[in-house]
Motif scaffolding. Structure first.
Motif, PDB file in Angstrom:
ATOM      1  N   PHE A  93       0.821  -1.211   0.000  1.00 61.51           N
ATOM      2  CA  PHE A  93       0.000   0.000   0.000  1.00 61.51           C
ATOM      3  C   PHE A  93       0.854   1.259   0.000  1.00 61.51           C
ATOM      4  N   GLN A  94       0.584   2.136  -0.963  1.00 61.37           N
ATOM      5  CA  GLN A  94       1.156   3.471  -1.032  1.00 61.37           C
ATOM      6  C   GLN A  94       0.083   4.441  -1.501  1.00 61.37           C
ATOM      7  N   PRO A  95       0.130   5.694  -1.041  1.00 61.45           N
ATOM      8  CA  PRO A  95      -0.739   6.701  -1.637  1.00 61.45           C
ATOM      9  C   PRO A  95      -0.196   7.073  -3.013  1.00 61.45           C
ATOM     10  N   PRO A  96      -0.964   7.784  -3.838  1.00 63.89           N
ATOM     11  CA  PRO A  96      -0.490   8.112  -5.184  1.00 63.89           C
ATOM     12  C   PRO A  96       0.723   9.015  -5.184  1.00 63.89           C
ATOM     13  N   LYS A  97       0.895   9.833  -4.142  1.00 65.95           N
ATOM     14  CA  LYS A  97       2.033  10.742  -4.120  1.00 65.95           C
ATOM     15  C   LYS A  97       2.302  11.170  -2.689  1.00 65.95           C
ATOM     16  N   ASN A  98       3.453  11.786  -2.509  1.00 68.99           N
ATOM     17  CA  ASN A  98       3.802  12.463  -1.258  1.00 68.99           C
ATOM     18  C   ASN A  98       4.004  11.519  -0.086  1.00 68.99           C
ATOM     19  N   TRP A  99       4.228  12.116   1.079  1.00 65.61           N
ATOM     20  CA  TRP A  99       4.568  11.363   2.281  1.00 65.61           C
ATOM     21  C   TRP A  99       3.351  10.657   2.848  1.00 65.61           C
ATOM     22  N   THR A 133     -10.451   2.289   1.572  1.00 65.92           N
ATOM     23  CA  THR A 133     -11.242   1.133   1.997  1.00 65.92           C
ATOM     24  C   THR A 133     -10.960  -0.058   1.087  1.00 65.92           C
ATOM     25  N   SER A 134     -11.231  -1.258   1.639  1.00 68.06           N
ATOM     26  CA  SER A 134     -10.915  -2.493   0.916  1.00 68.06           C
ATOM     27  C   SER A 134     -11.857  -3.605   1.359  1.00 68.06           C
ATOM     28  N   THR A 135     -12.080  -4.561   0.479  1.00 71.11           N
ATOM     29  CA  THR A 135     -12.832  -5.757   0.843  1.00 71.11           C
ATOM     30  C   THR A 135     -11.923  -6.940   1.109  1.00 71.11           C
ATOM     31  N   VAL A 142      -6.012  -6.122   0.183  1.00 73.46           N
ATOM     32  CA  VAL A 142      -5.022  -6.087  -0.899  1.00 73.46           C
ATOM     33  C   VAL A 142      -5.306  -4.949  -1.870  1.00 73.46           C
ATOM     34  N   ASN A 143      -6.557  -4.836  -2.309  1.00 68.83           N
ATOM     35  CA  ASN A 143      -6.972  -3.787  -3.242  1.00 68.83           C
ATOM     36  C   ASN A 143      -7.674  -2.671  -2.463  1.00 68.83           C
ATOM     37  N   TRP A 144      -7.301  -1.410  -2.753  1.00 68.47           N
ATOM     38  CA  TRP A 144      -7.769  -0.289  -1.941  1.00 68.47           C
ATOM     39  C   TRP A 144      -8.362   0.820  -2.804  1.00 68.47           C
ATOM     40  N   THR A 145      -9.461   1.405  -2.319  1.00 69.36           N
ATOM     41  CA  THR A 145     -10.137   2.513  -2.987  1.00 69.36           C
ATOM     42  C   THR A 145     -10.048   3.756  -2.116  1.00 69.36           C
ATOM     43  N   PRO A 146      -9.648   4.886  -2.660  1.00 73.02           N
ATOM     44  CA  PRO A 146      -9.513   6.091  -1.837  1.00 73.02           C
ATOM     45  C   PRO A 146     -10.856   6.690  -1.445  1.00 73.02           C
ATOM     46  N   GLN A 147     -10.916   7.254  -0.240  1.00 72.76           N
ATOM     47  CA  GLN A 147     -12.062   8.017   0.242  1.00 72.76           C
ATOM     48  C   GLN A 147     -11.590   9.439   0.591  1.00 72.76           C
ATOM     49  N   GLU A 148     -12.524  10.282   0.947  1.00 74.05           N
ATOM     50  CA  GLU A 148     -12.160  11.634   1.360  1.00 74.05           C
ATOM     51  C   GLU A 148     -11.376  11.587   2.669  1.00 74.05           C
ATOM     52  N   PRO A 149     -10.448  12.539   2.905  1.00 78.76           N
ATOM     53  CA  PRO A 149      -9.751  12.579   4.194  1.00 78.76           C
ATOM     54  C   PRO A 149     -10.739  12.576   5.362  1.00 78.76           C
ATOM     55  N   ASP A 195       0.611 -10.273  -9.747  1.00 75.38           N
ATOM     56  CA  ASP A 195      -0.164  -9.250 -10.429  1.00 75.38           C
ATOM     57  C   ASP A 195      -0.137  -7.957  -9.608  1.00 75.38           C
ATOM     58  N   LYS A 196      -0.509  -6.885 -10.242  1.00 68.07           N
ATOM     59  CA  LYS A 196      -0.553  -5.591  -9.577  1.00 68.07           C
ATOM     60  C   LYS A 196      -1.875  -5.431  -8.846  1.00 68.07           C
ATOM     61  N   ALA A 197      -1.821  -4.979  -7.606  1.00 65.76           N
ATOM     62  CA  ALA A 197      -3.037  -4.703  -6.849  1.00 65.76           C
ATOM     63  C   ALA A 197      -3.600  -3.349  -7.248  1.00 65.76           C
ATOM     64  N   GLN A 198      -4.896  -3.152  -6.988  1.00 69.32           N
ATOM     65  CA  GLN A 198      -5.504  -1.834  -7.178  1.00 69.32           C
ATOM     66  C   GLN A 198      -5.307  -1.047  -5.887  1.00 69.32           C
ATOM     67  N   ILE A 199      -4.461  -0.048  -5.947  1.00 68.10           N
ATOM     68  CA  ILE A 199      -4.164   0.752  -4.762  1.00 68.10           C
ATOM     69  C   ILE A 199      -4.374   2.223  -5.089  1.00 68.10           C
ATOM     70  N   ASN A 200      -5.497   2.754  -4.625  1.00 67.27           N
ATOM     71  CA  ASN A 200      -5.822   4.181  -4.813  1.00 67.27           C
ATOM     72  C   ASN A 200      -5.696   4.604  -6.273  1.00 67.27           C
TER      73      ASN A 200
END
Length: 584
Positions: free
Chosen positions: A62-68, A101-103, A106-113, A579-584
């Motif tokens: 897991f990584q965010p799309p950018k930054n710290w 969030t994730s089910t 492994v795979n993660w969908t971004p939500q609002e802060p 395979d590549k996971a869906q991360i944000n």
């Protein structure tokens, strides 16, 4: 690189985790938290095309799309990952609580802060905390805020809409701070953070601990509450230990003595349970834990006899791994561990990359049959990413031999291998002096290129064809003066990159296995710049952060090797491209 990584945890079925990283800066908030004002962007715009060209970004960690970043929770069937995130820079500062969030973990969908500074009690920062499920399946977060005087105080937040499985909006208590350092309670306002998951006693009173120190004594202050809003400092800490320095990100939870299933944090049992206390040592940037007993009548934690309460004690991970937090996953009845992996590159290089920090693979955690240590293993959901497989069976590795593992994407792989050494070959093992108790020092002195009698043997990963670059993960076996055997697991980064600007520390750990009676197992997760290794079926774990210059992408190779005198056999090896996971 120095860092402070606060986190969020959970009781029952909720966990949140956060962390922060640092090294130096011009505005110092506190000894462990610094703002890099020189490296903040005016407008955080991220080029996703550029991201695809970055060789060190991971594909299933897991990584965010950018930054710290650094950094979960289970609620209404969804896992939630809350993490501290800087929308304006690749280093620490301008922190908000980002949310995904994730089910399946492994795979993660971004939500609002979810949380950001907005009250006097957190106006200078929303640091780490923990989540607890209150009766009626109501999540509540306790977190550290920084007030206008830069004091560390503890605050409360709850979801605005309990019917929302995504927990998009959170509301802060008007009573914040619910716990504050005062002259009366003699708590150091600059060393008072990271409230852990609360637990409910037989008396229906809530308990939670907060990390702190008194001079060089690390301690976990204990607080009690009947309503989760008004908290009272107990007469004594849950536990303390001298010469530890600041205890960050404490974690206190029960484990079963009867199997691998997890135990809810508020479970009250008279038998079949031990407790684990984990603390993150601010002075050394290592997480260590002890296994022991929780005396509920006195609210005291007592480590088991022989426990080492210092940086030389048991660790979850003997490499880059800090500010960890567990939570009880009620969906699959297990306890899950998350930890933060910081960078090995310089702050300047982090800024050039546009991001820094990520999460280790979530790990299931349970008590070993011996009752003396924990076992860790990547969550089973990760195996859904396994693709093309290569196998080896009954392969012999003689002295100075090396075998290429073909047909695998070596920069993005999952490798499981077992090694065995015959009894006659074990007899030739070198003797380890009783004074040699520092595994990391031994591994540093006896790297992958230093031939021994039994070992080194293992894997060379993220390697170029000329072997100018590689990270070696390997075993060595020694004999004791009592004619027993000691197994050492090493992760040698000394040749991981041709770039000398990176941290290339070699790590080491002893593995509690007997090579006369069992094979030596090694599972290594390779993800571009991450090498996460599990030795002895999860008894010892080492995570490395590496940045090869040549061995990237399709130029990376994977080998098994033996640089010891004695012959080693590989009964089985399975390697999968991932395979590549869906991360944000």
């Amino acid at each position: 690189m120095a860092s402070h990584s606060p986190r969020l945890g959970a009781v029952s079925s909720l966990l949140l985790v956060i962390s922060v990283g640092l090294s130096f800066g011009v505005l110092e908030l506190e000894a462990s938290h610094q703002v890099y004002t020189l490296y903040q962007e005016a407008d955080g715009v991220f080029n996703s095309d550029q991201n695809e060209q970055q060789p060190y970004r991971t594909s299933y960690h897991f990584q965010p799309p950018k930054n710290w970043m650094n950094a979960p929770l289970v609620y209404k069937g969804l896992y939630h990952l809350f993490y501290q995130y800087n929308p304006k820079g690749a280093v620490w500062g301008n922190i908000v609580w980002a949310h995904s969030t994730s089910t399946d973990l492994v795979n993660w969908t971004p939500q609002e802060p979810a949380i950001y500074p907005s009250q006097p009690a957190d106006i200078n920062g929303c640091w780490s905390g923990s989540a607890t499920i209150l009766p009626g399946e109501k999540p509540a977060i306790l977190y550290t805020g920084i007030d206008p005087q830069n004091k560390q105080v503890q605050n409360l937040a709850v979801p605005k809409n309990l019917s929302d499985p995504f927990l998009v909006e959170w509301v802060k208590s008007p009573s914040n701070p619910v716990v504050a350092p005062t002259i009366k309670n003699h708590i150091n306002a600059s060393s008072f953070r990271d409230p852990t998951t609360a637990w409910l006693g037989r008396d229906r009173i809530w308990r939670m601990i907060v990390g702190s120190k008194i001079r060089q004594k690390g301690l976990a202050f204990l607080f009690t509450s009947r309503d989760f809003v008004h908290w009272i400092l107990a007469k004594h800490p849950l536990h303390s230990a001298s010469h530890n320095g600041m205890w960050e990100c404490p974690d206190f939870y029960p484990v079963s003595t009867d199997g691998v299933n997890g135990v809810d944090t508020s479970t009250v049992a008279d038998s079949g349970i031990k407790h684990v206390l984990k603390v993150s040592l601010d002075d050394t940037r290592h997480d260590y834990y002890t296994v022991g007993t929780y005396d509920r009548s006195r609210d005291r934690y007592i480590p088991s006899k022989g426990s080492v309460e210092s940086d030389s004690g048991l660790r979850y991970d003997y490499g880059k791994f800090y500010a960890s937090k567990t939570f009880f996953d009620s969906i699959k009845n297990r306890r899950i561990l998350w930890g933060w992996i910081n960078e090995s590159s310089s702050v300047e290089n982090d800024v050039k990359k546009g991001w820094s920090g990520l999460q280790a693979i979530p790990r299931a955690v349970w008590l070993d049959k011996s009752g003396k240590q924990l076992i860790q293993w990547p969550v089973e959901e990760l195996e859904k990413l396994r693709a093309k497989r290569t196998e080896l069976h009954n392969t012999t590795l003689v002295k100075e031999s090396q075998v290429t593992i073909p047909g695998v994407t070596a920069s993005q792989a999952d490798v499981e291998v077992s090694f065995s050494v015959s009894l006659s070959d074990l007899e030739g093992a070198e003797t380890l002096e009783p004074s040699r108790t520092n595994a990391q020092l031994i591994c540093s002195q006896k790297g992958a290129n230093v031939a021994g009698q039994v070992g080194p043997f293992g894997l060379k990963v993220l390697a170029d064809q000329k072997l100018e670059e590689y990270t070696a993960v390997f075993f060595r076996i020694f004999k004791t003066q009592a004619n027993n055997y000691v197994v050492l697991l090493c992760s040698d980064q000394s040749r991981s990159s041709l770039d000398d600007d990176n941290d290339k520390t070699t790590y080491g750990a002893f593995v509690d296995v007997d090579p006369r009676r069992e094979e030596l197992s090694l599972r290594t997760l390779i993800d571009h710049s991450i090498v996460e290794s599990f030795g002895g079926k999860g008894k010892s774990v080492i995570t490395a952060r590496v940045y090869p210059r040549v061995a990237v992408g399709e130029a990376a190779n994977l080998y098994v090797f033996n640089n010891g005198v004695q012959t080693v056999t590989i009964p089985t090896l399975n390697a999968w491209s991932m395979d590549k996971a869906q991360i944000n």
